[in-house]
Design a protein around this motif. Sequence first.
Motif, mmCIF file in Angstrom:
data_model
loop_
_atom_site.group_PDB
_atom_site.id
_atom_site.type_symbol
_atom_site.label_atom_id
_atom_site.label_comp_id
_atom_site.label_asym_id
_atom_site.label_seq_id
_atom_site.Cartn_x
_atom_site.Cartn_y
_atom_site.Cartn_z
ATOM 1 N N GLY A 195 9.961 -8.446 12.046
ATOM 2 C CA GLY A 195 8.701 -9.071 12.418
ATOM 3 C C GLY A 195 7.591 -8.727 11.450
ATOM 4 N N GLU A 196 6.863 -9.743 11.015
ATOM 5 C CA GLU A 196 5.758 -9.508 10.095
ATOM 6 C C GLU A 196 4.553 -8.942 10.827
ATOM 7 O OE1 GLU A 196 4.954 -13.118 8.049
ATOM 8 O OE2 GLU A 196 6.926 -13.214 7.094
ATOM 9 N N SER A 197 4.404 -9.286 12.088
ATOM 10 C CA SER A 197 3.302 -8.764 12.895
ATOM 11 C C SER A 197 3.845 -8.206 14.193
ATOM 12 C CB SER A 197 2.287 -9.875 13.197
ATOM 13 O OG SER A 197 1.309 -9.421 14.107
ATOM 14 N N GLU A 198 3.286 -7.088 14.611
ATOM 15 C CA GLU A 198 3.698 -6.480 15.878
ATOM 16 C C GLU A 198 2.517 -6.322 16.825
ATOM 17 O OE1 GLU A 198 5.354 -2.684 14.737
ATOM 18 O OE2 GLU A 198 3.372 -1.810 14.408
ATOM 19 N N VAL A 199 1.409 -6.993 16.540
ATOM 20 C CA VAL A 199 0.197 -6.816 17.342
ATOM 21 C C VAL A 199 0.453 -7.167 18.806
ATOM 22 C CG1 VAL A 199 -2.177 -7.573 17.722
ATOM 23 C CG2 VAL A 199 -1.352 -7.186 15.388
ATOM 24 N N GLN A 200 0.894 -8.403 19.061
ATOM 25 C CA GLN A 200 1.101 -8.849 20.440
ATOM 26 C C GLN A 200 2.235 -8.094 21.117
ATOM 27 O OE1 GLN A 200 -0.994 -10.909 21.987
ATOM 28 N NE2 GLN A 200 -2.171 -11.064 20.090
ATOM 29 N N MET A 201 3.349 -7.932 20.408
ATOM 30 C CA MET A 201 4.508 -7.295 21.030
ATOM 31 C C MET A 201 4.285 -5.809 21.249
ATOM 32 S SD MET A 201 7.330 -7.720 22.491
ATOM 33 C CE MET A 201 7.664 -9.436 22.112
ATOM 34 N N SER A 202 3.574 -5.141 20.352
ATOM 35 C CA SER A 202 3.326 -3.704 20.547
ATOM 36 C C SER A 202 2.455 -3.483 21.782
ATOM 37 C CB SER A 202 2.672 -3.088 19.313
ATOM 38 O OG SER A 202 1.392 -3.636 19.065
ATOM 39 N N GLU A 203 1.461 -4.351 21.991
ATOM 40 C CA GLU A 203 0.621 -4.195 23.171
ATOM 41 C C GLU A 203 1.404 -4.521 24.443
ATOM 42 O OE1 GLU A 203 -3.690 -4.996 21.001
ATOM 43 O OE2 GLU A 203 -3.018 -6.371 22.576
ATOM 44 N N TYR A 204 2.254 -5.542 24.378
ATOM 45 C CA TYR A 204 3.106 -5.876 25.527
ATOM 46 C C TYR A 204 4.049 -4.706 25.844
ATOM 47 C CZ TYR A 204 6.921 -8.047 28.166
ATOM 48 O OH TYR A 204 7.886 -8.320 29.105
ATOM 49 N N PRO B 64 -3.772 10.576 28.225
ATOM 50 C CA PRO B 64 -4.792 11.205 27.375
ATOM 51 C C PRO B 64 -5.228 10.309 26.220
ATOM 52 C CG PRO B 64 -3.054 12.777 27.901
ATOM 53 C CD PRO B 64 -2.601 11.444 28.411
ATOM 54 N N ALA B 65 -4.295 9.506 25.698
ATOM 55 C CA ALA B 65 -4.650 8.562 24.630
ATOM 56 C C ALA B 65 -3.534 7.542 24.465
ATOM 57 C CB ALA B 65 -4.884 9.291 23.310
ATOM 58 N N VAL B 66 -3.907 6.362 24.019
ATOM 59 C CA VAL B 66 -2.959 5.311 23.626
ATOM 60 C C VAL B 66 -3.357 4.868 22.223
ATOM 61 C CG1 VAL B 66 -2.130 2.972 24.069
ATOM 62 C CG2 VAL B 66 -2.501 4.542 25.978
ATOM 63 N N HIS B 67 -2.373 4.769 21.334
ATOM 64 C CA HIS B 67 -2.628 4.465 19.925
ATOM 65 C C HIS B 67 -1.996 3.140 19.520
ATOM 66 C CE1 HIS B 67 -3.929 8.674 19.006
ATOM 67 N NE2 HIS B 67 -3.089 8.960 19.988
ATOM 68 N N PHE B 68 -2.685 2.416 18.642
ATOM 69 C CA PHE B 68 -2.124 1.214 18.020
ATOM 70 C C PHE B 68 -2.444 1.223 16.530
ATOM 71 C CE2 PHE B 68 -2.645 -0.232 22.435
ATOM 72 C CZ PHE B 68 -1.340 -0.656 22.682
ATOM 73 N N ARG B 69 -1.497 0.731 15.737
ATOM 74 C CA ARG B 69 -1.714 0.674 14.290
ATOM 75 C C ARG B 69 -2.740 -0.382 13.891
ATOM 76 N NH1 ARG B 69 4.080 0.839 13.865
ATOM 77 N NH2 ARG B 69 4.789 2.930 13.314
ATOM 78 N N MET C 3 9.071 -12.064 18.815
ATOM 79 C CA MET C 3 7.824 -11.512 18.281
ATOM 80 C C MET C 3 7.004 -12.598 17.591
ATOM 81 S SD MET C 3 9.239 -7.865 16.910
ATOM 82 C CE MET C 3 10.529 -7.062 17.873
ATOM 83 N N THR C 4 7.686 -13.482 16.866
ATOM 84 C CA THR C 4 6.993 -14.609 16.235
ATOM 85 C C THR C 4 6.378 -15.512 17.299
ATOM 86 O OG1 THR C 4 8.522 -14.557 14.364
ATOM 87 C CG2 THR C 4 7.277 -16.585 14.699
ATOM 88 N N PHE C 5 7.114 -15.746 18.388
ATOM 89 C CA PHE C 5 6.617 -16.581 19.486
ATOM 90 C C PHE C 5 5.342 -15.996 20.084
ATOM 91 C CE2 PHE C 5 6.359 -17.365 24.047
ATOM 92 C CZ PHE C 5 6.383 -18.753 24.102
ATOM 93 N N PHE C 6 5.330 -14.698 20.351
ATOM 94 C CA PHE C 6 4.139 -14.065 20.917
ATOM 95 C C PHE C 6 2.938 -14.242 19.994
ATOM 96 C CE2 PHE C 6 6.644 -12.511 24.225
ATOM 97 C CZ PHE C 6 5.960 -11.649 25.065
ATOM 98 N N GLN D 211 -2.252 -6.307 6.775
ATOM 99 C CA GLN D 211 -2.534 -7.525 7.529
ATOM 100 C C GLN D 211 -3.314 -7.292 8.811
ATOM 101 O OE1 GLN D 211 0.718 -10.543 7.835
ATOM 102 N NE2 GLN D 211 1.956 -9.003 6.808
ATOM 103 N N HIS D 212 -3.058 -6.181 9.485
ATOM 104 C CA HIS D 212 -3.538 -6.067 10.860
ATOM 105 C C HIS D 212 -4.422 -4.857 11.151
ATOM 106 C CE1 HIS D 212 -0.759 -9.296 11.601
ATOM 107 N NE2 HIS D 212 0.255 -8.563 11.190
ATOM 108 N N SER D 213 -4.654 -3.995 10.167
ATOM 109 C CA SER D 213 -5.521 -2.844 10.414
ATOM 110 C C SER D 213 -6.789 -2.954 9.574
ATOM 111 C CB SER D 213 -4.798 -1.529 10.073
ATOM 112 O OG SER D 213 -4.807 -1.297 8.671
ATOM 113 N N GLY D 214 -7.706 -2.052 9.823
ATOM 114 C CA GLY D 214 -8.935 -2.017 9.028
ATOM 115 C C GLY D 214 -8.924 -0.907 8.003
ATOM 116 N N LEU D 215 -7.749 -0.391 7.661
ATOM 117 C CA LEU D 215 -7.639 0.721 6.707
ATOM 118 C C LEU D 215 -7.872 0.233 5.283
ATOM 119 C CD1 LEU D 215 -4.426 2.540 8.034
ATOM 120 C CD2 LEU D 215 -6.807 2.976 8.653
ATOM 121 N N ASN D 216 -8.508 1.090 4.478
ATOM 122 C CA ASN D 216 -8.594 0.778 3.056
ATOM 123 C C ASN D 216 -7.365 1.332 2.342
ATOM 124 O OD1 ASN D 216 -9.043 3.572 2.474
ATOM 125 N ND2 ASN D 216 -11.232 3.299 2.915
ATOM 126 N N VAL D 217 -7.257 1.073 1.042
ATOM 127 C CA VAL D 217 -6.048 1.445 0.303
ATOM 128 C C VAL D 217 -5.848 2.960 0.284
ATOM 129 C CG1 VAL D 217 -4.841 1.282 -1.902
ATOM 130 C CG2 VAL D 217 -6.235 -0.626 -1.125
#
Length: 455
Positions: free
Chosen positions: A238-247, A267-272, A156-159, A397-403
């Motif tokens: 893993g600190e980030s799952e952006v690349q691996m979750s999409e893979y 019908p839908a695909v979701h990502f954090r 995951m770090t490599f990706f 780190q990876h979303s646009g959510l507020n607190v």
Amino acid sequence: MHRLDVAARAGIAVPPPGAADAAGRVDADDIQPQVVPQPVYGVQTGEASPDDDGVELLLHDDLLVRDDPSCTRGLGQEWTASPCRTWQNPQIIWQFPQATERLIMAGPMIGSIILSGAAEKIRQCGRKPGSIARKAGIPPAALSDPGLLVSGRDVMTFFELAARTCRCRTFGLEMSVTAHLGAVIGPLWLLLRHAQTVEQMCIDLAKHFDLYSSAAVMAYRPTKAGGLLHWSVATGHGESEVQMSEYAVATILGEIRLHAPLGWTPPAVHFRHEAPVDLRLHRRIFGPNLHFNSEHNSIELDAAVLRRPHSAAAPQVRSLVQKVLRNEEGLPAAPIELQVEGLIRALLPYGACSADDVSQALGISTRTLQLHLQLAGKSFRLIKDAVRADLASKYLQHSGLNVTQMAARLGYGDPTSLSRSFRRWHGDSVRGQQQALKLKAKRLATPTRPVRDQA
């Protein structure tokens, strides 16, 4: 009982009678596998396998059962004759490299076949794949040898490093284009292949995902309109799952599409995580119904697709393979802590996600759940707390959510409660972490001269 012996009992082709020598041993080179003209385990028959020392395995189907003294057990090239059961029908062929023995119950390790094609992609960007691999903690040899075991966390770090170094936001997604689920998850794919319906395939994948790796968790949750198939990096992997979750989601969706009507899109695909600027490749792979800053990484599946019969369904083979992979070995179900974590990640955005909720989803009493966790040296409260800590960090780190939105997703009544927990988890306030992340992003955005020499 050794895995290869169990495989032979499941009907896998073994050395022909008489192949054993006086000492009761046969050499792997003496095995003459049959060839069936049909795609197998990520390759076509007649092609070189991912591991040139692989052993062709055949499952048969007309239940011509007999005791065969030439069935084998042993490690590597050393095989020992022993009585076992075989049955025959040249319908199903499966490429089973020697390395597959290590891929079953690999814990947090995964097969290096997941890295196939990464080196070429990185070189095309003018970067050194070996250098990126070493920085991620992966031996460079894993980029060219698909038969190694590597840390799931390091992959995951490599990706993430490759995407950042190559300035390629869609690195994981591009890797998924040539990936085949069967090649990635190995023997587990054989179980999925013989599910009776698409829904059973999804349930089996989530239920037995630990046989592939514990570095990620999956859960399947029925809904009124169909079902949700969840995927997430496990806590601490893993600190980030952006690349691996999409893979991962793209690769799983590719397998589901093989059994869906032509032109079907979920019908839908979701990502954090937050949406990238350019969504063209995402829409080409996932369809138009994409949701980012979502509660989970998941695929929504409609009831019509879930009910579709699996094209290669063979119930008797599925039952036997399930015994091969787990029951005949005396292996328990997926570790209870992984099952609980997967369900917490799936249920947390929708309510309090109590032990009662999780035990109901598992089909056991709350008392039984607590007892199983106690025997494993775990507790529901600590698992839930660790999941919240992990998700809070990823959302930040990876979303646009507020607190306020993060607090609601994690089951807190107000942002203040989340802030207190966040400081306990990470030793800093949410605001302090946000400022640190902004500085880090600014530093990473500083242009660097590309390295054009190749490795």
